[in-house]
Design a protein around this motif. Sequence first.
Motif, PDB file in Angstrom:
ATOM      1  N   CYS A  95       0.850  -1.196   0.000  1.00 53.22           N
ATOM      2  CA  CYS A  95       0.000   0.000   0.000  1.00 53.22           C
ATOM      3  C   CYS A  95       0.885   1.246   0.000  1.00 53.22           C
ATOM      4  CB  CYS A  95      -0.918   0.009   1.221  1.00 53.22           C
ATOM      5  SG  CYS A  95      -2.291  -1.165   1.139  1.00 53.22           S
ATOM      6  N   ASP A  96       1.946   1.211   0.793  1.00 50.69           N
ATOM      7  CA  ASP A  96       2.891   2.324   0.813  1.00 50.69           C
ATOM      8  C   ASP A  96       3.640   2.413  -0.511  1.00 50.69           C
ATOM      9  OD1 ASP A  96       3.952   4.499   2.411  1.00 50.69           O
ATOM     10  OD2 ASP A  96       5.851   3.407   2.410  1.00 50.69           O
ATOM     11  N   ALA A 117      -6.359   3.364  -5.720  1.00 48.13           N
ATOM     12  CA  ALA A 117      -5.483   2.210  -5.921  1.00 48.13           C
ATOM     13  C   ALA A 117      -5.240   1.464  -4.607  1.00 48.13           C
ATOM     14  CB  ALA A 117      -4.151   2.654  -6.523  1.00 48.13           C
ATOM     15  N   VAL A 118      -4.982   2.211  -3.543  1.00 48.39           N
ATOM     16  CA  VAL A 118      -4.751   1.581  -2.238  1.00 48.39           C
ATOM     17  C   VAL A 118      -5.982   0.820  -1.771  1.00 48.39           C
ATOM     18  CG1 VAL A 118      -4.303   2.019   0.214  1.00 48.39           C
ATOM     19  CG2 VAL A 118      -2.942   3.187  -1.530  1.00 48.39           C
ATOM     20  N   GLN A 119      -7.159   1.429  -1.969  1.00 51.47           N
ATOM     21  CA  GLN A 119      -8.381   0.742  -1.542  1.00 51.47           C
ATOM     22  C   GLN A 119      -8.648  -0.499  -2.387  1.00 51.47           C
ATOM     23  OE1 GLN A 119      -9.545   1.538   1.403  1.00 51.47           O
ATOM     24  NE2 GLN A 119      -7.897   3.040   1.208  1.00 51.47           N
ATOM     25  N   TYR A 120      -8.338  -0.461  -3.664  1.00 45.89           N
ATOM     26  CA  TYR A 120      -8.489  -1.654  -4.502  1.00 45.89           C
ATOM     27  C   TYR A 120      -7.609  -2.784  -3.969  1.00 45.89           C
ATOM     28  CZ  TYR A 120     -10.963   0.894  -8.246  1.00 45.89           C
ATOM     29  OH  TYR A 120     -11.879   1.604  -8.982  1.00 45.89           O
ATOM     30  N   LEU A 121      -6.375  -2.441  -3.606  1.00 42.44           N
ATOM     31  CA  LEU A 121      -5.463  -3.474  -3.104  1.00 42.44           C
ATOM     32  C   LEU A 121      -5.959  -4.045  -1.781  1.00 42.44           C
ATOM     33  CD1 LEU A 121      -2.647  -4.716  -3.928  1.00 42.44           C
ATOM     34  CD2 LEU A 121      -1.674  -3.250  -2.155  1.00 42.44           C
ATOM     35  N   TYR A 168      -2.061 -14.948  -4.364  1.00 38.24           N
ATOM     36  CA  TYR A 168      -1.696 -13.851  -5.263  1.00 38.24           C
ATOM     37  C   TYR A 168      -0.779 -12.875  -4.512  1.00 38.24           C
ATOM     38  CZ  TYR A 168      -5.630 -15.563  -8.040  1.00 38.24           C
ATOM     39  OH  TYR A 168      -6.479 -16.343  -8.772  1.00 38.24           O
ATOM     40  N   PRO A 169       0.529 -12.996  -4.655  1.00 35.86           N
ATOM     41  CA  PRO A 169       1.448 -12.081  -3.974  1.00 35.86           C
ATOM     42  C   PRO A 169       1.219 -10.626  -4.403  1.00 35.86           C
ATOM     43  CG  PRO A 169       2.619 -14.001  -4.789  1.00 35.86           C
ATOM     44  CD  PRO A 169       1.240 -14.061  -5.371  1.00 35.86           C
ATOM     45  N   PRO A 170       1.355  -9.683  -3.486  1.00 39.50           N
ATOM     46  CA  PRO A 170       1.101  -8.272  -3.814  1.00 39.50           C
ATOM     47  C   PRO A 170       1.960  -7.739  -4.952  1.00 39.50           C
ATOM     48  CG  PRO A 170       1.208  -8.566  -1.449  1.00 39.50           C
ATOM     49  CD  PRO A 170       1.617  -9.874  -2.051  1.00 39.50           C
ATOM     50  N   LYS A 171       3.176  -8.265  -5.095  1.00 40.46           N
ATOM     51  CA  LYS A 171       4.037  -7.764  -6.173  1.00 40.46           C
ATOM     52  C   LYS A 171       3.460  -8.097  -7.547  1.00 40.46           C
ATOM     53  CE  LYS A 171       7.117 -11.804  -6.514  1.00 40.46           C
ATOM     54  NZ  LYS A 171       8.520 -12.264  -6.428  1.00 40.46           N
ATOM     55  N   ASP A 172       2.542  -9.070  -7.618  1.00 37.81           N
ATOM     56  CA  ASP A 172       1.871  -9.406  -8.873  1.00 37.81           C
ATOM     57  C   ASP A 172       0.605  -8.591  -9.087  1.00 37.81           C
ATOM     58  OD1 ASP A 172       3.782 -11.347  -9.275  1.00 37.81           O
ATOM     59  OD2 ASP A 172       2.520 -13.015  -8.609  1.00 37.81           O
ATOM     60  N   ILE A 173       0.147  -7.916  -8.048  1.00 35.07           N
ATOM     61  CA  ILE A 173      -1.163  -7.259  -8.095  1.00 35.07           C
ATOM     62  C   ILE A 173      -1.077  -5.736  -8.083  1.00 35.07           C
ATOM     63  CG2 ILE A 173      -3.400  -7.051  -6.924  1.00 35.07           C
ATOM     64  CD1 ILE A 173      -2.906  -9.801  -8.136  1.00 35.07           C
ATOM     65  N   TYR A 174      -0.094  -5.164  -7.381  1.00 39.22           N
ATOM     66  CA  TYR A 174      -0.167  -3.732  -7.086  1.00 39.22           C
ATOM     67  C   TYR A 174      -0.068  -2.847  -8.332  1.00 39.22           C
ATOM     68  CZ  TYR A 174       4.773  -2.268  -7.487  1.00 39.22           C
ATOM     69  OH  TYR A 174       6.016  -1.917  -7.956  1.00 39.22           O
ATOM     70  N   LYS A 175       0.693  -3.286  -9.341  1.00 37.44           N
ATOM     71  CA  LYS A 175       0.785  -2.484 -10.565  1.00 37.44           C
ATOM     72  C   LYS A 175      -0.537  -2.504 -11.330  1.00 37.44           C
ATOM     73  CE  LYS A 175       5.717  -3.493 -10.920  1.00 37.44           C
ATOM     74  NZ  LYS A 175       6.763  -4.223 -11.661  1.00 37.44           N
ATOM     75  N   SER A 176      -1.187  -3.647 -11.295  1.00 33.48           N
ATOM     76  CA  SER A 176      -2.470  -3.777 -11.984  1.00 33.48           C
ATOM     77  C   SER A 176      -3.532  -2.890 -11.344  1.00 33.48           C
ATOM     78  CB  SER A 176      -2.929  -5.246 -11.970  1.00 33.48           C
ATOM     79  OG  SER A 176      -4.105  -5.414 -12.700  1.00 33.48           O
ATOM     80  N   VAL A 177      -3.560  -2.819  -9.999  1.00 30.82           N
ATOM     81  CA  VAL A 177      -4.585  -1.992  -9.347  1.00 30.82           C
ATOM     82  C   VAL A 177      -4.316  -0.507  -9.567  1.00 30.82           C
ATOM     83  CG1 VAL A 177      -5.147  -3.735  -7.601  1.00 30.82           C
ATOM     84  CG2 VAL A 177      -3.474  -1.966  -7.058  1.00 30.82           C
ATOM     85  N   LEU A 178      -3.044  -0.119  -9.679  1.00 30.63           N
ATOM     86  CA  LEU A 178      -2.748   1.287  -9.958  1.00 30.63           C
ATOM     87  C   LEU A 178      -3.190   1.654 -11.371  1.00 30.63           C
ATOM     88  CD1 LEU A 178      -1.567   3.961  -9.051  1.00 30.63           C
ATOM     89  CD2 LEU A 178       0.687   3.182  -9.829  1.00 30.63           C
ATOM     90  N   SER A 221      -6.131   4.365 -12.230  1.00 28.35           N
ATOM     91  CA  SER A 221      -5.916   5.522 -13.105  1.00 28.35           C
ATOM     92  C   SER A 221      -7.035   5.621 -14.138  1.00 28.35           C
ATOM     93  CB  SER A 221      -4.553   5.430 -13.797  1.00 28.35           C
ATOM     94  OG  SER A 221      -4.527   4.393 -14.771  1.00 28.35           O
ATOM     95  N   LYS A 222      -7.505   4.468 -14.621  1.00 28.97           N
ATOM     96  CA  LYS A 222      -8.627   4.479 -15.573  1.00 28.97           C
ATOM     97  C   LYS A 222      -9.920   4.876 -14.877  1.00 28.97           C
ATOM     98  CE  LYS A 222      -7.936   0.218 -17.017  1.00 28.97           C
ATOM     99  NZ  LYS A 222      -8.169  -1.024 -17.792  1.00 28.97           N
ATOM    100  N   THR A 223     -10.144   4.324 -13.694  1.00 31.64           N
ATOM    101  CA  THR A 223     -11.373   4.631 -12.945  1.00 31.64           C
ATOM    102  C   THR A 223     -11.486   6.125 -12.660  1.00 31.64           C
ATOM    103  OG1 THR A 223     -11.314   2.462 -11.874  1.00 31.64           O
ATOM    104  CG2 THR A 223     -12.651   4.159 -10.831  1.00 31.64           C
ATOM    105  N   GLU A 224     -10.363   6.737 -12.315  1.00 30.60           N
ATOM    106  CA  GLU A 224     -10.369   8.155 -11.948  1.00 30.60           C
ATOM    107  C   GLU A 224     -10.138   9.075 -13.144  1.00 30.60           C
ATOM    108  OE1 GLU A 224     -11.226   9.295  -9.084  1.00 30.60           O
ATOM    109  OE2 GLU A 224     -11.401   7.344  -8.099  1.00 30.60           O
ATOM    110  N   GLY A 225     -10.199   8.510 -14.364  1.00 32.20           N
ATOM    111  CA  GLY A 225     -10.178   9.323 -15.571  1.00 32.20           C
ATOM    112  C   GLY A 225      -8.846   9.923 -15.959  1.00 32.20           C
ATOM    113  N   MET A 226      -7.719   9.247 -15.609  1.00 31.09           N
ATOM    114  CA  MET A 226      -6.412   9.786 -15.968  1.00 31.09           C
ATOM    115  C   MET A 226      -6.012   9.446 -17.411  1.00 31.09           C
ATOM    116  SD  MET A 226      -5.450  11.591 -13.513  1.00 31.09           S
ATOM    117  CE  MET A 226      -3.810  11.957 -14.122  1.00 31.09           C
TER     118      MET A 226
END
Length: 380
Positions: free
Chosen positions: A67-68, A87-91, A103-113, A117-122
């Motif tokens: 999360c950090d 992104a933090v809340q998704y994780l 599912y280790p976090p290192k496999d997930i955290y990039k995907s949630v970010l 970014s898409k959800t928040e319209g970036m």
Amino acid sequence: MTQTLTEDDVYRTSSQYRLWSFSPTTLAALRSKTHSLALHRATTTSHIPPEKCLTETEELLLITRYCDQLRTTAAHFSFPINVKATAVQYLRRFYLSNSCLTYPPKDIYKSVLWLASKTEGMHYPLGDFARKIATDRDVILAPEYKVMQALRFTLDVRQPYRGLKGALMEMVNLAEGVVGDGEVRSGDGRGARELQEGICGLQGLQEGALSAWRRPSSKSGTLEAKEVVDRINAAYAAARNVLDRPALLTDVWFLYTPSQMTFAALYLADAPLTDFYLGTKLPMDSEARPKILAVIHACAELLASFDEKTVISKEQRAELEEKLEGCRDPSTRDLVKAHLAAKLGSDDDEEEKKAKKKEAREKHKKEGEDLFGPSLPAKG
């Protein structure tokens, strides 16, 4: 008769309240169940002793570390705070129903970010996103559908930042004695001038306040409006810092509403100022006042209890991930390969459907010819 909905009524209809709000007991039980199921699967399918697997506490430490990591990676992209928070809340939501053992976090955290970014319209191009963090595109895309399933396809994340900004603007208006058309009345009937006098005459900060504001040494009584505005801005900055780190690295989002987090962060920053501001909304004789204040104080207590030790170092993270490699679920070890296989299978299924449709059309055509004879030739 027309029914008026309050903001609380509207919030209770949100997916965040219905699916992602818990009591501390329920939240702990959910995490325990998720860990137990993953541990059972790991020990039975891979025949690994339980003591060789991550404990529930170690899982939570690893999740908090990532999360950090999301916070720093979001800063690397110069994403605004709403993308970071989403992104933090998704994780954190993902790991309520999934374990690090699977599912280790290192496999997930990039995907949630990327998803946040898409959800928040970036609208950040995937190729640019992947290059900036030196990651293959497939690594980002592979877990995306699994993340969506874990989120129950609810992507909305209600946040406290807009409410905090609104509180800042209202307090500045109170200090300047100008609200709307210049006339305002608080919950207890005070007018704009009385409110301005009240906020300018507030006592100093409470002990342990997070605000960097200090009363001017030459002032011992009532402050000028400009000096109060400085105090308000300092409280806002301190509250924003609370919502940017302790709030994102604790369970507060699962336990409290965005507005409760807003007031709790302000309370930690400047309690006298926050009490005064709440007084403009809640009269002293309001039946709801004690209950609301108790919730805000409890939320503030949780935020204040944030311990930096829960954010483990890179070395500690490496140790936990090494331990994780020895006990993780082999069926999810290569998410990219599994994703490509599923995609190919989907393509094969589509081709098979097309072939069956073509075969059915030809069959119907042949049956028609057998019954009525072939089509008549066109006239020349």
